[in-house]
Motif scaffolding. Structure first.
Motif, PDB file in Angstrom:
ATOM      1  N   HIS A 105      20.872  -3.414  13.133  1.00 55.87           N
ATOM      2  CA  HIS A 105      20.185  -3.943  12.229  1.00 55.87           C
ATOM      3  C   HIS A 105      19.438  -5.199  12.579  1.00 55.87           C
ATOM      4  CE1 HIS A 105      21.702  -1.062   9.230  1.00 55.87           C
ATOM      5  NE2 HIS A 105      23.044  -1.068  10.114  1.00 55.87           N
ATOM      6  N   MET A 106      18.662  -5.218  13.535  1.00 57.92           N
ATOM      7  CA  MET A 106      18.166  -6.602  14.116  1.00 57.92           C
ATOM      8  C   MET A 106      16.586  -6.311  13.560  1.00 57.92           C
ATOM      9  SD  MET A 106      19.836  -8.559  16.514  1.00 57.92           S
ATOM     10  CE  MET A 106      18.145  -9.233  17.052  1.00 57.92           C
ATOM     11  N   PRO A 107      16.248  -7.448  13.043  1.00 58.54           N
ATOM     12  CA  PRO A 107      14.661  -7.432  12.686  1.00 58.54           C
ATOM     13  C   PRO A 107      13.760  -7.206  14.013  1.00 58.54           C
ATOM     14  CG  PRO A 107      15.673  -9.362  11.543  1.00 58.54           C
ATOM     15  CD  PRO A 107      16.799  -8.626  12.667  1.00 58.54           C
ATOM     16  N   CYS A 108      12.905  -6.526  13.960  1.00 60.23           N
ATOM     17  CA  CYS A 108      12.215  -6.226  14.961  1.00 60.23           C
ATOM     18  C   CYS A 108      10.754  -6.112  14.855  1.00 60.23           C
ATOM     19  CB  CYS A 108      12.647  -4.769  15.809  1.00 60.23           C
ATOM     20  SG  CYS A 108      11.949  -4.326  17.515  1.00 60.23           S
ATOM     21  N   GLN A 109       9.900  -6.784  15.494  1.00 58.86           N
ATOM     22  CA  GLN A 109       8.398  -6.636  15.703  1.00 58.86           C
ATOM     23  C   GLN A 109       8.062  -5.460  16.560  1.00 58.86           C
ATOM     24  OE1 GLN A 109       6.277 -10.481  15.710  1.00 58.86           O
ATOM     25  NE2 GLN A 109       4.644  -9.610  16.441  1.00 58.86           N
ATOM     26  N   ILE A 110       7.430  -4.360  16.098  1.00 61.53           N
ATOM     27  CA  ILE A 110       6.928  -3.247  16.704  1.00 61.53           C
ATOM     28  C   ILE A 110       5.582  -3.470  16.982  1.00 61.53           C
ATOM     29  CG2 ILE A 110       7.037  -0.769  16.792  1.00 61.53           C
ATOM     30  CD1 ILE A 110       9.500  -1.029  14.947  1.00 61.53           C
ATOM     31  N   GLU A 111       5.222  -3.286  18.271  1.00 66.17           N
ATOM     32  CA  GLU A 111       3.924  -3.165  18.444  1.00 66.17           C
ATOM     33  C   GLU A 111       3.723  -2.074  19.783  1.00 66.17           C
ATOM     34  OE1 GLU A 111       2.708  -6.986  20.312  1.00 66.17           O
ATOM     35  OE2 GLU A 111       3.346  -7.926  18.490  1.00 66.17           O
ATOM     36  N   ALA A 112       2.633  -1.597  20.141  1.00 66.84           N
ATOM     37  CA  ALA A 112       2.197  -0.542  20.911  1.00 66.84           C
ATOM     38  C   ALA A 112       2.859  -0.577  22.435  1.00 66.84           C
ATOM     39  CB  ALA A 112       0.698  -0.197  21.128  1.00 66.84           C
ATOM     40  N   ALA A 113       2.789  -1.715  22.944  1.00 67.32           N
ATOM     41  CA  ALA A 113       3.273  -1.955  24.281  1.00 67.32           C
ATOM     42  C   ALA A 113       4.739  -2.774  24.393  1.00 67.32           C
ATOM     43  CB  ALA A 113       2.317  -2.722  25.099  1.00 67.32           C
ATOM     44  N   ARG A 114       5.083  -3.438  23.252  1.00 64.87           N
ATOM     45  CA  ARG A 114       6.439  -4.137  23.352  1.00 64.87           C
ATOM     46  C   ARG A 114       6.884  -4.552  21.874  1.00 64.87           C
ATOM     47  NH1 ARG A 114       4.453 -10.412  22.946  1.00 64.87           N
ATOM     48  NH2 ARG A 114       3.390 -10.454  21.030  1.00 64.87           N
ATOM     49  N   LEU A 115       8.088  -4.952  21.987  1.00 65.13           N
ATOM     50  CA  LEU A 115       8.867  -5.226  20.965  1.00 65.13           C
ATOM     51  C   LEU A 115       9.356  -6.715  20.955  1.00 65.13           C
ATOM     52  CD1 LEU A 115      11.453  -2.219  21.111  1.00 65.13           C
ATOM     53  CD2 LEU A 115       9.740  -2.281  19.726  1.00 65.13           C
ATOM     54  N   LEU A 116       9.423  -7.476  19.908  1.00 70.60           N
ATOM     55  CA  LEU A 116      10.130  -8.694  19.656  1.00 70.60           C
ATOM     56  C   LEU A 116      11.058  -8.601  18.646  1.00 70.60           C
ATOM     57  CD1 LEU A 116       6.624 -10.563  19.333  1.00 70.60           C
ATOM     58  CD2 LEU A 116       7.923 -10.604  21.450  1.00 70.60           C
ATOM     59  N   ILE A 117      12.157  -9.462  19.264  1.00 66.29           N
ATOM     60  CA  ILE A 117      13.286  -9.838  18.305  1.00 66.29           C
ATOM     61  C   ILE A 117      13.641 -11.195  18.418  1.00 66.29           C
ATOM     62  CG2 ILE A 117      14.143  -7.410  18.470  1.00 66.29           C
ATOM     63  CD1 ILE A 117      16.336  -8.662  20.558  1.00 66.29           C
ATOM     64  N   GLN A 118      14.614 -11.584  17.686  1.00 65.76           N
ATOM     65  CA  GLN A 118      14.882 -12.976  17.784  1.00 65.76           C
ATOM     66  C   GLN A 118      16.015 -12.964  19.066  1.00 65.76           C
ATOM     67  OE1 GLN A 118      16.317 -13.182  13.688  1.00 65.76           O
ATOM     68  NE2 GLN A 118      14.734 -14.831  13.304  1.00 65.76           N
ATOM     69  N   ARG A 119      15.981 -14.057  19.590  1.00 68.60           N
ATOM     70  CA  ARG A 119      17.061 -14.414  20.734  1.00 68.60           C
ATOM     71  C   ARG A 119      18.467 -14.200  20.553  1.00 68.60           C
ATOM     72  NH1 ARG A 119      13.960 -19.166  24.343  1.00 68.60           N
ATOM     73  NH2 ARG A 119      12.034 -18.311  24.294  1.00 68.60           N
ATOM     74  N   ASP A 120      19.282 -13.038  20.995  1.00 66.31           N
ATOM     75  CA  ASP A 120      20.606 -12.911  20.875  1.00 66.31           C
ATOM     76  C   ASP A 120      20.725 -12.486  22.234  1.00 66.31           C
ATOM     77  OD1 ASP A 120      22.765 -11.053  20.593  1.00 66.31           O
ATOM     78  OD2 ASP A 120      22.382 -11.873  18.326  1.00 66.31           O
ATOM     79  N   HIS A 121      22.000 -13.254  22.760  1.00 71.44           N
ATOM     80  CA  HIS A 121      22.805 -13.119  24.143  1.00 71.44           C
ATOM     81  C   HIS A 121      23.134 -11.557  24.044  1.00 71.44           C
ATOM     82  CE1 HIS A 121      26.061 -14.973  22.231  1.00 71.44           C
ATOM     83  NE2 HIS A 121      26.878 -14.325  23.440  1.00 71.44           N
ATOM     84  N   VAL A 122      23.974 -11.337  22.904  1.00 69.20           N
ATOM     85  CA  VAL A 122      24.709  -9.964  23.015  1.00 69.20           C
ATOM     86  C   VAL A 122      23.599  -9.007  23.226  1.00 69.20           C
ATOM     87  CG1 VAL A 122      25.978  -8.572  21.803  1.00 69.20           C
ATOM     88  CG2 VAL A 122      26.798 -10.969  21.882  1.00 69.20           C
ATOM     89  N   ILE A 123      22.555  -8.980  22.451  1.00 70.49           N
ATOM     90  CA  ILE A 123      21.583  -7.826  22.399  1.00 70.49           C
ATOM     91  C   ILE A 123      20.738  -7.849  23.564  1.00 70.49           C
ATOM     92  CG2 ILE A 123      19.611  -7.018  20.902  1.00 70.49           C
ATOM     93  CD1 ILE A 123      22.241  -6.694  19.427  1.00 70.49           C
ATOM     94  N   GLN A 124      20.570  -9.117  24.041  1.00 68.07           N
ATOM     95  CA  GLN A 124      19.904  -9.163  25.341  1.00 68.07           C
ATOM     96  C   GLN A 124      20.677  -8.396  26.361  1.00 68.07           C
ATOM     97  OE1 GLN A 124      18.522 -13.118  26.364  1.00 68.07           O
ATOM     98  NE2 GLN A 124      18.111 -12.605  28.594  1.00 68.07           N
ATOM     99  N   ASP A 125      21.918  -8.701  26.501  1.00 71.23           N
ATOM    100  CA  ASP A 125      22.642  -8.026  27.449  1.00 71.23           C
ATOM    101  C   ASP A 125      22.549  -6.490  27.433  1.00 71.23           C
ATOM    102  OD1 ASP A 125      24.842  -8.120  29.771  1.00 71.23           O
ATOM    103  OD2 ASP A 125      26.108  -7.149  28.118  1.00 71.23           O
ATOM    104  N   MET A 126      22.641  -5.806  26.180  1.00 67.35           N
ATOM    105  CA  MET A 126      22.692  -4.532  25.895  1.00 67.35           C
ATOM    106  C   MET A 126      21.392  -4.084  26.148  1.00 67.35           C
ATOM    107  SD  MET A 126      22.469  -2.557  22.200  1.00 67.35           S
ATOM    108  CE  MET A 126      20.654  -3.242  22.266  1.00 67.35           C
ATOM    109  N   LEU A 127      20.264  -4.685  25.999  1.00 62.66           N
ATOM    110  CA  LEU A 127      18.892  -4.162  26.108  1.00 62.66           C
ATOM    111  C   LEU A 127      18.861  -4.108  27.877  1.00 62.66           C
ATOM    112  CD1 LEU A 127      17.048  -5.896  23.458  1.00 62.66           C
ATOM    113  CD2 LEU A 127      17.229  -3.532  23.717  1.00 62.66           C
ATOM    114  N   GLN A 128      19.407  -5.206  28.564  1.00 66.26           N
ATOM    115  CA  GLN A 128      19.351  -5.212  30.006  1.00 66.26           C
ATOM    116  C   GLN A 128      19.964  -3.860  30.728  1.00 66.26           C
ATOM    117  OE1 GLN A 128      20.675  -8.968  30.882  1.00 66.26           O
ATOM    118  NE2 GLN A 128      18.720  -9.671  31.405  1.00 66.26           N
ATOM    119  N   LYS A 129      21.270  -3.639  29.967  1.00 67.77           N
ATOM    120  CA  LYS A 129      22.056  -2.499  30.514  1.00 67.77           C
ATOM    121  C   LYS A 129      21.304  -1.088  30.287  1.00 67.77           C
ATOM    122  CE  LYS A 129      26.333  -4.838  30.358  1.00 67.77           C
ATOM    123  NZ  LYS A 129      27.718  -5.139  29.582  1.00 67.77           N
ATOM    124  N   LEU A 130      20.267  -1.072  29.358  1.00 62.06           N
ATOM    125  CA  LEU A 130      19.683  -0.110  29.003  1.00 62.06           C
ATOM    126  C   LEU A 130      17.995  -0.091  29.645  1.00 62.06           C
ATOM    127  CD1 LEU A 130      20.298   0.028  25.051  1.00 62.06           C
ATOM    128  CD2 LEU A 130      21.136   1.581  26.773  1.00 62.06           C
TER     129      LEU A 130
END
Length: 149
Positions: free
Chosen positions: A96-121
């Motif tokens: 349930h994170m707000p996300c700006q969706i573009e063709a070549a990237r996504l943007l979210i507000q900085r969040d260290h927990v989500i950042q860690d999850m995304l790095q692992k993915l």
């Protein structure tokens, strides 16, 4: 002397002739009643009938006839790229994170927990500072609320 009031919002593309601008973050653009200050230093009171999500280019219609343009402020964001953006977007949405969706990237507000999850993915991440205009809620009704509402 009383402040000019705003009881109505004009949506982007349905107005012209801004007298001034008001720069707001994504979180600040979700409001019902609040005192705001324009770029030129003029104060006004927003008093809307319900909580409203404002977008870049909308305008506050003031009681004195002026229109104040809404400008999305630069914010500290996390840029997400990688070979499987659809999968990464799903994981962001699942949290349930707000996300700006573009063709070549996504943007979210900085969040260290989500950042860690995304790095692992396997995401490629970069800290950026720019306006944040995430996707609206389901069925075109603006924002969704987190589970904390």
């Amino acid at each position: 002397m009383s402040l000019p009031n705003c009881h109505d919002i004009r949506t982007r593309g349905h107005w012209t002739g801004a007298a001034d601008q008001c720069t707001l973050t994504y979180d600040e653009r979700f409001l019902r009643r609040k005192r705001l200050t324009t770029a030129d230093g003029a104060d006004f009171l927003v008093d809307l009938p319900q909580t409203t999500s404002l977008n870049q280019g909308d305008a506050f219609a003031l009681s004195d006839g002026r229109l104040i343009e809404v400008v999305a402020a630069d914010e500290d964001l996390l840029e997400i790229t990688g070979p499987d953006l659809v999968r990464l977007a799903w994981h962001i949405g699942n949290r349930h994170m707000p996300c700006q969706i573009e063709a070549a990237r996504l943007l979210i507000q900085r969040d260290h927990v989500i950042q860690d999850m995304l790095q692992k993915l396997g995401a490629t991440l970069r800290e950026v500072s720019e306006p944040f205009t995430p996707e609206g809620g389901a069925y075109g009704h603006g924002r969704t609320h987190s589970h904390a509402h």
